[in-house]
Design a protein around this motif. Structure first.
Motif, PDB file in Angstrom:
ATOM      1  N   ALA A  93      -2.478   7.199  -6.084  1.00  0.00           N
ATOM      2  CA  ALA A  93      -1.803   8.409  -5.610  1.00  0.00           C
ATOM      3  C   ALA A  93      -2.578   9.675  -5.943  1.00  0.00           C
ATOM      4  O   ALA A  93      -2.184  10.764  -5.509  1.00  0.00           O
ATOM      5  N   GLY A  94      -3.659   9.542  -6.706  1.00  0.00           N
ATOM      6  CA  GLY A  94      -4.461  10.708  -7.062  1.00  0.00           C
ATOM      7  C   GLY A  94      -3.895  11.508  -8.211  1.00  0.00           C
ATOM      8  O   GLY A  94      -4.331  12.643  -8.464  1.00  0.00           O
ATOM      9  N   ASN A  95      -2.966  10.916  -8.964  1.00  0.00           N
ATOM     10  CA  ASN A  95      -2.352  11.595 -10.105  1.00  0.00           C
ATOM     11  C   ASN A  95      -3.087  11.170 -11.378  1.00  0.00           C
ATOM     12  O   ASN A  95      -2.681  10.224 -12.060  1.00  0.00           O
ATOM     13  N   ILE A  96      -4.189  11.867 -11.698  1.00  0.00           N
ATOM     14  CA  ILE A  96      -5.023  11.476 -12.839  1.00  0.00           C
ATOM     15  C   ILE A  96      -4.287  11.675 -14.153  1.00  0.00           C
ATOM     16  O   ILE A  96      -4.398  10.860 -15.083  1.00  0.00           O
ATOM     17  N   ALA A  97      -3.517  12.745 -14.259  1.00  0.00           N
ATOM     18  CA  ALA A  97      -2.767  12.986 -15.493  1.00  0.00           C
ATOM     19  C   ALA A  97      -1.765  11.861 -15.743  1.00  0.00           C
ATOM     20  O   ALA A  97      -1.612  11.373 -16.873  1.00  0.00           O
ATOM     21  N   GLY A  98      -1.062  11.450 -14.680  1.00  0.00           N
ATOM     22  CA  GLY A  98      -0.122  10.346 -14.824  1.00  0.00           C
ATOM     23  C   GLY A  98      -0.826   9.056 -15.185  1.00  0.00           C
ATOM     24  O   GLY A  98      -0.326   8.255 -15.984  1.00  0.00           O
ATOM     25  N   GLN A  99      -1.998   8.843 -14.601  1.00  0.00           N
ATOM     26  CA  GLN A  99      -2.768   7.639 -14.903  1.00  0.00           C
ATOM     27  C   GLN A  99      -3.169   7.608 -16.379  1.00  0.00           C
ATOM     28  O   GLN A  99      -2.995   6.597 -17.063  1.00  0.00           O
ATOM     29  N   GLY A 107       0.812  -1.213   0.000  1.00  0.00           N
ATOM     30  CA  GLY A 107       0.000   0.000   0.000  1.00  0.00           C
ATOM     31  C   GLY A 107       0.842   1.258   0.000  1.00  0.00           C
ATOM     32  O   GLY A 107       0.482   2.265   0.627  1.00  0.00           O
ATOM     33  N   ASP A 108       1.946   1.242  -0.709  1.00  0.00           N
ATOM     34  CA  ASP A 108       2.877   2.379  -0.781  1.00  0.00           C
ATOM     35  C   ASP A 108       2.910   2.861  -2.234  1.00  0.00           C
ATOM     36  O   ASP A 108       3.779   2.459  -3.020  1.00  0.00           O
ATOM     37  N   PRO A 109       1.954   3.723  -2.645  1.00  0.00           N
ATOM     38  CA  PRO A 109       1.854   4.093  -4.057  1.00  0.00           C
ATOM     39  C   PRO A 109       3.084   4.817  -4.600  1.00  0.00           C
ATOM     40  O   PRO A 109       3.460   4.617  -5.751  1.00  0.00           O
ATOM     41  N   GLN A 110       3.748   5.637  -3.785  1.00  0.00           N
ATOM     42  CA  GLN A 110       4.898   6.371  -4.308  1.00  0.00           C
ATOM     43  C   GLN A 110       6.063   5.441  -4.603  1.00  0.00           C
ATOM     44  O   GLN A 110       6.722   5.547  -5.646  1.00  0.00           O
ATOM     45  N   SER A 111       6.322   4.480  -3.684  1.00  0.00           N
ATOM     46  CA  SER A 111       7.375   3.493  -3.965  1.00  0.00           C
ATOM     47  C   SER A 111       7.004   2.637  -5.170  1.00  0.00           C
ATOM     48  O   SER A 111       7.872   2.260  -5.972  1.00  0.00           O
ATOM     49  N   ALA A 112       5.709   2.330  -5.298  1.00  0.00           N
ATOM     50  CA  ALA A 112       5.250   1.565  -6.458  1.00  0.00           C
ATOM     51  C   ALA A 112       5.517   2.344  -7.739  1.00  0.00           C
ATOM     52  O   ALA A 112       5.994   1.783  -8.742  1.00  0.00           O
ATOM     53  N   ILE A 113       5.227   3.647  -7.725  1.00  0.00           N
ATOM     54  CA  ILE A 113       5.453   4.480  -8.909  1.00  0.00           C
ATOM     55  C   ILE A 113       6.930   4.487  -9.275  1.00  0.00           C
ATOM     56  O   ILE A 113       7.305   4.338 -10.445  1.00  0.00           O
ATOM     57  N   ALA A 148      -0.309   2.942 -14.165  1.00  0.00           N
ATOM     58  CA  ALA A 148      -1.528   3.748 -14.163  1.00  0.00           C
ATOM     59  C   ALA A 148      -2.324   3.524 -12.879  1.00  0.00           C
ATOM     60  O   ALA A 148      -2.875   4.473 -12.292  1.00  0.00           O
ATOM     61  N   ALA A 149      -2.399   2.261 -12.433  1.00  0.00           N
ATOM     62  CA  ALA A 149      -3.117   1.964 -11.185  1.00  0.00           C
ATOM     63  C   ALA A 149      -2.449   2.639  -9.996  1.00  0.00           C
ATOM     64  O   ALA A 149      -3.122   3.167  -9.099  1.00  0.00           O
TER      65      ALA A 149
END
Length: 431
Positions: free
Chosen positions: A105-111, A72-78, A99-100
């Motif tokens: 992380a709430g980054n819609i543009a990145g998604q 559950g660590d979205p930034q490390s996942a990114i 994208a997930a």
């Protein structure tokens, strides 16, 4: 004789080979160890795999998935997933997982950018298109979702059903879906889907599109479509479909003519058991047979053997589109033998929808030679479909005997002109 210099050269060569072998063994062992660590599902071993083989995109991807879906660590996942796509930008799965992670992380543009790259990596992969389509649905981009569902339907039979249902849920418009989403290969499936929804006009539109492709398909789809239209009180469209596909499916001989609206009236053709040919069901106490040993014309007749009680009808019938407020000449021939029991079988013409009788012959008994039944039948203005059948009067009484039938004919007393509006074979639905 070898010189000291040549001996020294051999030793140097052997040392170089040994060094390279050690390097190879080291690298191979390192990659093997990394693969073992990468197969684990815990963080320390996954990180060790990445350290041992930092250029392996798959290990970076596995580590990124661990951070995204387990830790559950979205930034490390990114971070890990971005490293994976930099190493291998051609794997759509990496981009989807990135994208997930951006979504969490709430980054819609990145998604959205990652989804675009996933579609670029594998533009025709149905699983990729499926995930993209569902994202676009959630994001409210219906048009783009439909484009991706088109890719799914075009390439994956298993996902075709949920994809079509999703498309219909967000855009229940047959015209739009036929234009933008449903490929020719899925027309039969879409036809069945629309019939299940009782979307009759859309069903007719889809059938016309299918007919325009001139593609061959199993006859049963035509029979199901005709049966559906008849139950929807559209015998005009049903006969139009029958005529549309007769040549493609090899059914030209099963078309009615101006002189005879009964299809296969002399039983010279095999019985299709569907559409506008004869259809039958097995009835207890009745045996049906195409008999080549006795016939009036052609090369065989229909033989019916009655042998028991509980008989209401012979189980064979035919649907005949007609014009209301028209008088028809009807005739048929029969032979019979060894009948026992009250009454007997009769040829009956009814309005298919109301079941109102329009004609019933005398009992077909006591004829050891071919005998004609003949009558003029006036069809009410509200009648557009007749049911031709062999019924038993009195119903359900015990009966035994044999009956042969042949040469059924039904023709208008005053044939209509050949304009589309006046021919049952040329309805408004026939392109």
């Amino acid at each position: 004789m070898a010189t000291p210099l040549s001996n020294r050269g051999r030793w140097q060569f052997a040392a170089a080979v040994a060094f390279l072998a050690c390097v190879y063994i080291f690298l191979t062992a390192k990659e093997f160890a990394a693969s073992v660590f990468a197969a684990s599902a815990d963080l320390p071993t996954l990180e060790r795999a990445v350290r041992l083989s930092p250029g392996n995109a798959d290990y970076r991807h596995r580590l990124g998935r661990y951070f995204a879906f387990i830790a559950g660590d979205p930034q490390s996942a990114i971070d890990s997933l971005r490293a994976a796509v930099e190493l291998n930008p051609h794997d759509a799965r990496y981009w989807f997982d990135l994208a997930a992670a951006y979504q969490v992380a709430g980054n819609i543009a990145g998604q959205r950018a990652s989804l675009d790259r996933a579609l670029q990596a594998e533009p025709t992969a149905p699983d990729v298109a499926w995930e993209a389509a569902n994202f676009f649905l959630i994001d409210g981009d219906i048009d783009r979702a439909l484009r991706e569902f088109h890719v799914v339907i075009e390439n994956d039979n298993e996902l075709m059903d949920p994809a079509v249902r999703a498309c219909w849920r967000v855009r229940p418009d047959t015209d739009a879906l036929l234009r933008d989403v449903v490929p020719d290969r899925a027309l039969i499936f879409f036809l069945g889907f629309l019939m299940s929804k009782q979307e009759t006009e859309g069903t007719i539109e889809t059938w016309n599109r299918l007919a325009q492709t001139h593609a061959k398909f199993q006859n049963r789809y035509l029979y199901e479509y005709v049966r559906y239209l008849i139950e929807m009180h559209r015998p005009d469209a049903a006969m139009s479909a029958w005529a549309q596909t007769a040549n493609v499916l090899g059914l030209s001989a099963y078309l009615p003519t101006e002189d005879n609206l009964v299809v296969n009236g002399d039983f010279s053709l095999d019985i299709l058991n569907g559409g506008f040919d004869w259809t039958y069901v097995n009835r207890t106490g009745v045996r049906l047979l195409l008999d080549p040993s006795d016939f009036r014309q052609g090369h065989r007749s229909l033989s019916l053997t009655f042998e028991g009680p509980g008989i209401n009808d012979a189980g064979i019938q035919q649907l005949i589109p007609v014009h209301g407020a028209t008088t028809y000449d009807f005739s048929a021939y029969y032979k019979s033998a060894e009948f026992q029991g009250a009454g007997g079988p009769q040829i009956v013409l009814r309005d298919y929808y109301t079941r109102a009788p329009l004609y019933a012959s005398d009992p077909l008994t006591d004829a050891d030679f071919w005998k004609e039944v003949h009558s003029k039948v006036t069809v009410p203005n509200s009648t557009n479909l007749l049911l031709l059948s062999i019924e038993r009067f009195p119903a359900y009484a015990a009966i035994r005997g044999m009956l042969w039938l042949d040469d059924f004919q039904l023709s208008p007393e005053n044939p209509p002109d050949n304009s589309p509006d006046n021919s049952p074979n040329n309805s408004k639905d026939n392109p």
